[in-house]
Design an enzyme around this catalytic site. Structure first.
Site, PDB file in Angstrom:
ATOM      1  N   GLU A 404      34.914  42.902  40.223  1.00 14.91           N
ATOM      2  CA  GLU A 404      34.364  44.279  40.233  1.00 14.91           C
ATOM      3  C   GLU A 404      35.460  45.342  40.108  1.00 14.91           C
ATOM      4  OE1 GLU A 404      31.220  44.619  40.051  1.00 14.91           O
ATOM      5  OE2 GLU A 404      30.314  42.888  41.009  1.00 14.91           O
ATOM      6  N   GLY A 405      36.478  45.060  39.302  1.00 12.39           N
ATOM      7  CA  GLY A 405      37.633  45.961  39.205  1.00 12.39           C
ATOM      8  C   GLY A 405      38.629  45.585  40.290  1.00 12.39           C
TER       9      GLY A 405
END
Length: 593
Positions: A404-405
């Site tokens: 997610e980053g």
């Protein structure tokens, strides 16, 4: 500093004081929400844990079968509207499911990918026909969802993707060519949201079904952790995707990718929290039964420190996660009441609190990493043996700082989004920073006449915010456009912001519960005071590193003095507080806060 009861906009906590009445706390769960949490825990204990070794061996059909069982119990469709076979519940309910199933190792990853990036792009950006066709099957688990964004040479820089899409001569298909990697659920998914550049330039989303001509799925990756989670590469060789399967608008794929990530980041914090609480219990049980020097190791101060710190970090993550979850839910309801369509309301609410979602992704994943690391340490040599569940937790945890980053990207985004909102007039950061600069030039007030409950703690939080505004304001003034390349300084400011937001959330929860007077807040007070004490040191260190990175001479000296003033807190015996917290857990025989 302005005081407010209404819900703040995203990042407004930096320049305004929140009141405890404005926050939601887990003590406010309804009976139904508690039942949802119990149902999730029961599902893990009865369906997942007995077959966890088989899951890790990627036994064919096992994970899809478990997801179908979860679908039968409604766990895949909590926040999906009823018209698409969902339960139509609120955002907080969905977060409770994310936490409740978060302790399920590889199963949790498959679940989170399916209900998040596997389902939400189509739910939020699909046409009515696309939603009827795909979301209705994803909600029940009949079909499994996946998401293809990352490529061998584009990870954090997602928009540099090389996969292309060209309209066929008859105008009926887009022809996709390219490759995707690290695709969760890819080995068994039925439907994929895939991003490609139309004519090599317009970044666009497509709905791709398993079995489409020219679409092949690679072998399972062998990973360090989450071994039972299906991870494959996807190959597109003149893959024909019907034009009606374009998702959203041509050239607007980035809107899908980045908006879905906002929700994914917050859900990751909740899932990490579920895992973290479970590992805390595992470590506590071991510490109570393992004897050295004729006494359980849980009786030693060094072990009590670890157990207490696990509990404190869990409680802090939980507190801030549900504070933000309710802010998103309330904003969603406001927008729906104003006549916004469901998908627009959901996306706008998540975008409003994107900064807080990024903060919590970092805090939740780093809390879990702390807990599993100390969990292994408490197990000693046994913590290195596959006979013990804590080794799986340790391996599985590591991916969360990349999912997610990466946490580095999320730290940079935290500050970048704040500065962009300030430039657009959505957030009065520079006005507040100028106020702090004026205060620095004035003679400090030494007396504090405020004798209201938690006055010292409230003052500490207000001062932490002044420290952030002072450092960020000066950095922007000094570095101007060059600030983007000063990543170390941006990450220092992000850490100051994270520590402050988490500490404020904990204080607000404590104050709200103290005012309510219906629960014993003794241990919440101990935890909050430890958190504020530790935050002061962390903010001082990050602030000092930032100031020394861009300032010198009189400006540097003045800011370092200001930082010292803004991070000064009353002396506090954290050792005794932690011992009391650990003793309470040892007595309860579980994480009990």
């Amino acid at each position: 500093m302005e005081t407010t009861i209404k819900n703040l906009n995203g990042a407004e906590w930096l320049v305004k004081e929140s009141l405890p009445e404005s926050v939601f706390t887990p003590e406010q769960y309804t009976e139904e929400q508690r039942m949802i949490m119990d149902m999730c825990q029961q599902f893990l204990d009865t369906e997942v844990m007995p077959v966890i070794d088989r899951i890790d061996k990627l036994e064919p059909g096992l994970m899809p079968g478990l997801m179908e069982k979860a679908g039968e119990q409604g766990l895949l469709s909590v926040t999906v509207p009823e018209e698409y076979n969902g339960l139509g519940k609120n955002f907080v309910d969905g977060m409770i499911v994310a936490e409740g199933l978060g302790g399920g190792y590889s199963f949790s990853v498959a679940m989170a990918a399916h209900t998040g990036i596997g389902t939400l792009p189509i739910l939020y950006f699909g046409t009515d026909d696309q939603k009827a066709k795909y979301v209705s099957k994803l909600a029940t688990g009949e079909w499994k969802g996946s998401y293809g964004l990352t490529e061998p040479n584009s990870g954090s820089d997602a928009l540099s993707a090389k996969t292309t899409a060209v309209l066929s001569e008859d105008g009926k298909y887009y022809i996709l060519n390219g490759q995707k990697c690290w695709i969760t659920n890819g080995g068994f998914a039925d439907v994929f949201t895939v991003f490609a550049k139309v004519d090599g330039k317009d970044f666009t989303g497509f709905i791709v079904e398993r079995g489409y001509e020219g679409f092949t799925i690679g072998a399972e990756e062998h990973k360090m952790g989450i071994k039972g989670s299906s991870t494959v590469q996807l190959y597109f060789q003149d893959c024909k995707v019907p034009v009606e399967n374009v998702l959203g608008e041509i050239g607007r794929g980035h809107v899908i990718a980045f908006n879905i990530l906002n929700i994914g980041r917050l859900k990751l914090a909740a899932a990490a929290l579920g895992g973290s609480k479970r590992v805390t219990d595992i470590a506590l049980t071991y510490a109570k039964t393992r004897e050295q020097f004729k006494t359980p190791i849980a009786n030693f101060g060094a072990m009590k420190y670890k157990l207490a710190q696990m509990a404190i970090r869990n409680w802090a993550t939980e507190t801030a996660t549900y504070r933000v979850s309710k802010l998103i839910e309330d904003r969603e309801h406001e927008l729906l009441s104003a006549g916004k369509p469901f998908n627009d309301a959901a996306l706008a609410a998540a975008e409003e609190y994107a900064i807080e979602c990024a903060i919590l992704k970092v805090h939740g994943s780093e809390t879990l990493d702390y807990v599993v690391d100390e969990g292994v340490q408490i197990h000693g040599g046994n913590g290195f043996s596959d006979e013990y569940m804590v080794t799986r937790a340790y391996r599985d945890s590591r991916i969360n700082r990349i999912f997610e980053g990466t946490n580095e990207i999320n730290r940079l985004l935290t500050v970048d989004m704040v500065l962009k909102r300030a430039m657009k007039g959505r957030l009065n950061i520079m006005g507040a920073a100028m106020g702090v600069q004026k205060e620095l030039m004035s003679i400090p007030e030494f007396g504090n006449d405020d004798e209201s409950p938690f006055a010292a703690e409230r003052k500490a939080i207000a001062n932490f915010k002044k420290a952030i505004l002072m450092v960020a304001g000066a950095a922007v003034q000094k570095l101007m456009m060059k600030i983007e390349s000063e990543q170390e300084i941006l990450m220092n400011i992000a850490d100051m912001s994270m520590e402050t937001f988490i500490a404020e959330s904990c204080l607000l929860r404590l104050m709200k519960n103290t005012q309510a007077g219906n629960i014993d807040t003794k241990y919440q007070e101990l935890m909050t005071k430890v958190i504020i004490n530790d935050a002061a040191d962390a903010i001082n260190k990050a602030g000092k590193d930032a100031i020394n990175g861009f300032a010198d001479g009189d400006e540097q000296r003045m800011m370092l003095l200001g930082l010292k003033r803004f991070t000064k807190v009353n002396p506090y015996n954290t050792k005794e507080a932690r011992r009391a917290i650990a003793d309470k857990m040892i007595e309860a025989d579980k994480y009990c806060f």
